[in-house]
Design a protein around this motif. Structure first.
Motif, mmCIF file in Angstrom:
data_model
loop_
_atom_site.group_PDB
_atom_site.id
_atom_site.type_symbol
_atom_site.label_atom_id
_atom_site.label_comp_id
_atom_site.label_asym_id
_atom_site.label_seq_id
_atom_site.Cartn_x
_atom_site.Cartn_y
_atom_site.Cartn_z
ATOM 1 N N ASN A 77 -44.219 40.209 -34.674
ATOM 2 C CA ASN A 77 -43.250 41.291 -34.894
ATOM 3 C C ASN A 77 -42.742 41.414 -36.329
ATOM 4 N N ASN A 78 -42.901 40.359 -37.141
ATOM 5 C CA ASN A 78 -42.268 40.383 -38.461
ATOM 6 C C ASN A 78 -43.209 40.097 -39.623
ATOM 7 N N THR A 79 -44.484 40.003 -39.363
ATOM 8 C CA THR A 79 -45.430 39.758 -40.452
ATOM 9 C C THR A 79 -46.584 40.742 -40.367
ATOM 10 N N GLU A 80 -47.400 40.754 -41.398
ATOM 11 C CA GLU A 80 -48.534 41.676 -41.451
ATOM 12 C C GLU A 80 -49.855 40.969 -41.159
ATOM 13 N N TYR A 81 -49.780 39.774 -40.586
ATOM 14 C CA TYR A 81 -51.016 39.080 -40.236
ATOM 15 C C TYR A 81 -51.773 39.868 -39.170
ATOM 16 N N SER A 82 -53.092 39.764 -39.206
ATOM 17 C CA SER A 82 -53.949 40.500 -38.276
ATOM 18 C C SER A 82 -53.552 40.231 -36.824
ATOM 19 N N LYS A 83 -53.296 41.312 -36.095
ATOM 20 C CA LYS A 83 -52.939 41.181 -34.678
ATOM 21 C C LYS A 83 -54.094 40.569 -33.889
ATOM 22 N N GLN A 84 -55.326 40.844 -34.328
ATOM 23 C CA GLN A 84 -56.493 40.279 -33.647
ATOM 24 C C GLN A 84 -56.524 38.761 -33.802
ATOM 25 N N ILE A 85 -56.260 38.284 -35.033
ATOM 26 C CA ILE A 85 -56.250 36.836 -35.279
ATOM 27 C C ILE A 85 -55.152 36.165 -34.458
ATOM 28 N N LEU A 86 -53.970 36.785 -34.430
ATOM 29 C CA LEU A 86 -52.852 36.213 -33.674
ATOM 30 C C LEU A 86 -53.162 36.169 -32.185
ATOM 31 N N ALA A 87 -53.855 37.201 -31.697
ATOM 32 C CA ALA A 87 -54.240 37.223 -30.283
ATOM 33 C C ALA A 87 -55.252 36.118 -29.985
ATOM 34 N N GLU A 88 -56.190 35.888 -30.923
ATOM 35 C CA GLU A 88 -57.182 34.824 -30.743
ATOM 36 C C GLU A 88 -56.515 33.448 -30.757
ATOM 37 N N ILE A 89 -55.512 33.291 -31.620
ATOM 38 C CA ILE A 89 -54.787 32.013 -31.690
ATOM 39 C C ILE A 89 -54.074 31.738 -30.369
ATOM 40 N N GLU A 90 -53.441 32.773 -29.822
ATOM 41 C CA GLU A 90 -52.759 32.621 -28.533
ATOM 42 C C GLU A 90 -53.761 32.257 -27.440
ATOM 43 N N SER A 91 -54.928 32.906 -27.472
ATOM 44 C CA SER A 91 -55.959 32.632 -26.473
ATOM 45 C C SER A 91 -56.491 31.203 -26.603
ATOM 46 N N LEU A 92 -56.723 30.738 -27.843
ATOM 47 C CA LEU A 92 -57.223 29.378 -28.064
ATOM 48 C C LEU A 92 -56.225 28.324 -27.589
ATOM 49 N N ASN A 93 -54.948 28.604 -27.736
ATOM 50 C CA ASN A 93 -53.926 27.673 -27.252
ATOM 51 C C ASN A 93 -54.044 27.487 -25.742
ATOM 52 N N LYS A 94 -54.303 28.609 -25.039
ATOM 53 C CA LYS A 94 -54.421 28.542 -23.578
ATOM 54 C C LYS A 94 -55.711 27.853 -23.146
ATOM 55 N N THR A 95 -56.810 28.120 -23.878
ATOM 56 C CA THR A 95 -58.111 27.592 -23.445
ATOM 57 C C THR A 95 -58.373 26.160 -23.914
ATOM 58 N N HIS A 96 -57.768 25.728 -25.049
ATOM 59 C CA HIS A 96 -58.100 24.417 -25.612
ATOM 60 C C HIS A 96 -56.978 23.380 -25.523
ATOM 61 N N LEU A 97 -55.720 23.818 -25.532
ATOM 62 C CA LEU A 97 -54.625 22.845 -25.536
ATOM 63 C C LEU A 97 -53.895 22.745 -24.202
ATOM 64 N N LYS A 98 -53.859 23.857 -23.475
ATOM 65 C CA LYS A 98 -53.127 23.846 -22.213
ATOM 66 C C LYS A 98 -53.754 22.842 -21.242
ATOM 67 N N GLY A 99 -52.934 21.988 -20.675
ATOM 68 C CA GLY A 99 -53.423 20.996 -19.714
ATOM 69 C C GLY A 99 -53.696 19.632 -20.326
ATOM 70 N N LEU A 100 -53.707 19.558 -21.680
ATOM 71 C CA LEU A 100 -53.934 18.264 -22.339
ATOM 72 C C LEU A 100 -52.608 17.521 -22.492
ATOM 73 N N ASN A 101 -52.664 16.183 -22.362
ATOM 74 C CA ASN A 101 -51.457 15.407 -22.649
ATOM 75 C C ASN A 101 -51.359 15.169 -24.148
ATOM 76 N N ILE A 102 -50.283 14.547 -24.603
ATOM 77 C CA ILE A 102 -50.024 14.413 -26.032
ATOM 78 C C ILE A 102 -51.099 13.588 -26.741
ATOM 79 N N GLU A 103 -51.612 12.549 -26.072
ATOM 80 C CA GLU A 103 -52.637 11.707 -26.694
ATOM 81 C C GLU A 103 -53.952 12.468 -26.832
ATOM 82 N N GLU A 104 -54.281 13.255 -25.818
ATOM 83 C CA GLU A 104 -55.515 14.052 -25.877
ATOM 84 C C GLU A 104 -55.432 15.100 -26.986
ATOM 85 N N LYS A 105 -54.239 15.656 -27.170
ATOM 86 C CA LYS A 105 -54.054 16.624 -28.254
ATOM 87 C C LYS A 105 -54.198 15.937 -29.614
ATOM 88 N N ARG A 106 -53.677 14.697 -29.731
ATOM 89 C CA ARG A 106 -53.780 13.954 -30.988
ATOM 90 C C ARG A 106 -55.236 13.692 -31.350
#
Length: 584
Positions: free
Chosen positions: A497-526
C-alpha cells in the motif's frame, strides 16, 4: 354483432412509436435532410424546386406549393389512391402494426379514464403543496425545484381525502374503483394503492397521463416503489418515463439513455443531463426499442451496478438482437459496484458520468462476453459449444446483413480468444522458469519480511549476499536496512500500500511464504535459510574461479601460478561442498 370502430389516434401513435414518417415517405419520394425536417419534390404536383416538407417530430407532411398536408394515413390514402380503411390496412400489412379495434363502449370508457387521470394528476400536485412532510421529502431528494414542476410530481393523501375529491368530480363508487387507485385487501375492504406516497405521473407518447408511480416516503412499507397495474391505457411495454419532459433535448442532441427508475431520470436531469428515460422495469419491448431508435442510432443502457442490474443489461442485449438493422445498436454503461445513476452523480460529477458514457461497451462486445461466460474451460467440447452459441445468437438477428456481420465478428473474437490462450500458456511457462531461476533470491526477501528475528542470526551472510537480479538485490538491501538494522518491521501490507515495488513480485513473495515456510518449525526454517545463503554463494564463487583461471593462464612466474592454482582448487572444493550438502 358489435360494430367495431378504429381509433385513428391510436393507429398514428403506434405508427409513430415504431417508425418515422420520413422512413415511410422516402420509399416513394427522394428526401434530403434540412434542419429538423426533410424536403423533397412534391409527389402530388409537378415542381422544379422542392417544397414538400416532412417533420418526424410532429408526424406530419406539408407541401408549400399545392398546400397538401397530413399524417401517414393521409399520405398513403392520397399517394396510393386508397380509402381510409384501405390505407389503414396497407400500413398494418407493410409495417406490422397491430391495429386495436374497440367498440364504442370501450372507447368511451378509455377516454373517460384518461380524463379522470388528468383530474387526479392535478389533485396530486395540489396535495403535495399542502403536505409539509411530503414537500420536505421532495425538496430533500430533488434540489432543483423546477424539476418538481417539470415532472409534475405530486402526493397521494389518505383514502378519504382522495375518495371525497373523486366524488366531488361526479364519480360514482364503481367509477372510483375502476381508476385503479384503490385495492381490495383480504377483508374485502378498499385501501389506497398510492396512499402517503410521492407520485410520479406516467405519460404516453401522446403526452396523456396513463398511470402513476408511487414512492414510499415514511419508510413504513417494504415496497419502495409501486406502479399502476396493466390496464387498457397503462401498458408498460409502450411507455418510457421521462420522454415527455426530456424529448426536446433528446431530439436536439440525438442522444438517449435508458435507466431503471424515476429518480434516476430526475437525478440525471438535476445534473443537466436531459436525455434520460426509464423503462418502468428491467426489460425492453420492441415498441420501446424502436421508439428510442427513432431518436438515436445508438441509445445507451445504464442500469444499476449490482448483480440484478448487470443481469438485466445482458437480458436486454440478447432481447434487442432480433431487431437490429444496419446503423442501429445499443451501448452499455458500466457503473461501479453498488452504484445507480442517482448515487453515482451524488458522489461524483457530471464529468465523471460522461467519462463512463465515453467508455461504454458496444452491444456486440457484451454479447460476446455472454457467450464466453457460458463455458468454464476451453476444452474441445466447450469450444464446440462456443460455435453453437455463435450460430444461435447470430441467427436471432432478423436482418441478414447484420446477422452475417455479427457471425464474422464472433468468429474473429473466438479465434482471438484461442490465440490469447495459447500465448498465455507460453508466457506462463516462461514466467515459471524465471521464478525458478530466482527462487533463492526471492526466498531471502521472504525471510526478511516474515522471519525477521530468525534472519538476525544471519546478519553478516544476508548483508554480504549479492542477489543476481539488480532490482531484487536493491530490494534486499532496503529491507535489511529497515527491518534488521533500524528494526522498523516493515510488513507485506505496508509494502503493497505504501511503496512502488512491483505488485507481481510482492504477490510471488506472499505465495512463496505459504508454499515454502508455512508448516516448518523454527529449526527447519533456520536450516532452509542456511541452505539458501550457501546456494547464493555459488554464482559468486564461480565468477571468482573464472577470474583466477584467467590469471593462471596469464601467469609468467611458476610460483605465482602455483599460488593461483591453490586458490582455484579451494574455490572448486567449496562449490562442491555446497552442491553436495544436504539439508540437515
Amino acid at each position: 354483432m358489435i360494430r367495431k370502430n378504429i381509433s385513428v389516434d391510436e393507429i398514428l401513435t403506434q405508427f409513430n412509436n415504431r417508425s418515422k414518417l420520413s422512413s415511410l415517405i422516402s420509399k416513394y419520394v427522394q428526401l434530403s435532410p434540412r434542419g429538423n425536417s426533410f424536403v423533397g419534390k412534391c409527389p402530388f404536383h409537378n415542381e422544379k424546386t422542392p417544397s414538400f416538407n416532412v417533420n418526424d417530430d410532429k408526424g406530419l407532411f406539408y407541401c408549400f406549393g399545392c398546400k397538401v398536408g397530413g399524417n401517414a394515413i393521409t399520405f398513403i390514402s392520397k399517394y396510393k389512391n386508397l380509402s381510409f380503411s384501405e390505407s389503414i390496412k396497407f400500413l398494418a400489412d407493410m409495417l406490422g402494426i397491430e391495429i386495436s379495434y374497440e367498440n364504442k363502449e370501450q372507447l368511451k370508457k378509455k377516454n373517460n379514464k384518461l380524463f379522470v387521470y388528468k383530474l387526479i394528476n392535478d389533485f396530486f400536485k395540489k396535495s403535495l403543496e399542502k403536505n409539509k412532510n411530503a414537500l420536505n421529502y421532495a425538496n430533500l431528494r430533488i434540489k432543483n425545484k423546477q424539476l418538481i414542476s417539470d415532472f409534475e410530481i405530486g402526493f397521494c393523501p389518505d383514502d378519504n381525502e382522495l375518495i371525497n375529491f373523486l366524488k366531488s368530480e361526479g364519480l360514482s363508487i364503481e367509477e372510483i374503483q375502476e381508476t385503479d387507485l384503490l385495492i381490495k385487501n383480504r377483508k374485502n375492504q378498499f385501501f389506497g394503492r398510492f396512499k402517503d406516497r410521492l407520485i410520479f405521473p406516467i405519460f404516453s407518447f401522446s403526452n396523456k397521463v396513463v398511470g402513476f408511480g408511487g414512492r414510499e416516503i415514511n419508510e413504513n412499507s417494504r415496497i419502495k416503489y409501486i406502479n399502476s397495474q396493466e390496464s387498457q391505457i397503462f401498458k408498460k411495454s409502450e411507455l418510457l418515463f421521462g420522454f415527455k419532459q426530456n424529448s426536446e433535448v433528446i431530439r436536439k442532441e440525438k442522444k438517449i439513455i435508458l435507466v431503471e427508475g424515476y429518480m434516476d431520470v430526475i437525478s440525471l436531469a438535476q445534473s443537466e443531463i436531459r436525455f434520460a428515460v426509464a423503462s418502468l422495469g428491467t426489460t425492453l419491448s420492441k415498441t420501446q426499442i424502436q421508439k428510442m431508435w427513432n431518436y438515436s442510432d445508438t441509445p445507451l443502457i445504464c442500469f444499476d451496478g449490482d448483480d440484478a442490474g448487470r443481469k438485466s443489461s445482458k437480458n436486454i442485449a440478447l432481447k434487442c438482437l432480433e431487431f437490429l438493422v444496419p446503423g442501429k445498436s445499443f451501448k452499455f454503461i458500466k457503473l461501479p459496484e453498488g452504484f445507480d445513476p442517482d448515487t453515482f452523480l451524488k458522489k461524483y460529477s457530471k464529468k465523471k458520468f460522461f467519462e463512463l458514457m465515453q467508455s461504454s461497451y458496444n452491444l456486440s462486445d457484451l454479447v460476446w462476453q455472454i457467450i464466453l461466460e457460458s463455458i468454464d474451460k476451453p476444452t474441445p467440447e466447450n469450444i464446440a459449444l462456443l460455435d453453437q452459441k455463435i450460430k444461435l445468437l447470430s441467427s436471432k438477428i432478423s436482418n441478414r446483413i447484420v446477422s452475417d456481420e455479427y457471425f464474422k465478428f464472433f468468429i474473429k473474437k473466438k479465434n482471438d480468444y484461442l490465440w490469447n490462450l495459447n500465448l498465455k500458456k507460453k508466457k506462463t511457462v516462461h514466467t515459471t522458469e524465471k521464478v525458478q531461476e530466482l527462487i533463492n533470491e526471492k526466498l531471502v526477501l521472504v525471510f526478511l519480511i516474515f522471519e525477521i528475528e530468525l534472519t538476525r542470526h544471519f546478519n553478516e551472510e544476508v548483508s554480504e549476499a549479492i542477489l543476481g537480479n539488480k532490482d531484487l538485490n536493491s530490494f534486499k538491501d532496503a529491507l535489511f536496512k529497515r527491518n534488521i538494522i533500524e528494526k522498523k518491521k516493515i510488513d507485506l501490507d505496508y509494502l503493497v500500500n505504501n511503496t512502488e515495488y512491483s505488485k507481481q513480485i510482492l504477490a510471488e513473495i506472499e505465495s512463496l511464504n505459504k508454499t515454502h515456510l508455512k508448516g516448518l518449525n523454527i529449526e527447519e526454517k533456520r536450516v532452509l535459510l542456511r541452505h539458501i545463503l550457501d546456494n547464493l554463494k555459488i554464482p559468486i564463487l564461480k565468477k571468482e574461479a573464472a577470474v583466477i583461471k584467467k590469471k593462471i593462464l596469464e601467469a609468467e612466474d611458476d610460483e605465482k601460478q602455483s599460488a593461483q592454482v591453490n586458490k582455484y582448487n579451494e574455490i572448486l572444493k567449496e562449490i562442491k561442498i555446497i552442491q553436495n550438502k544436504e539439508l540437515e
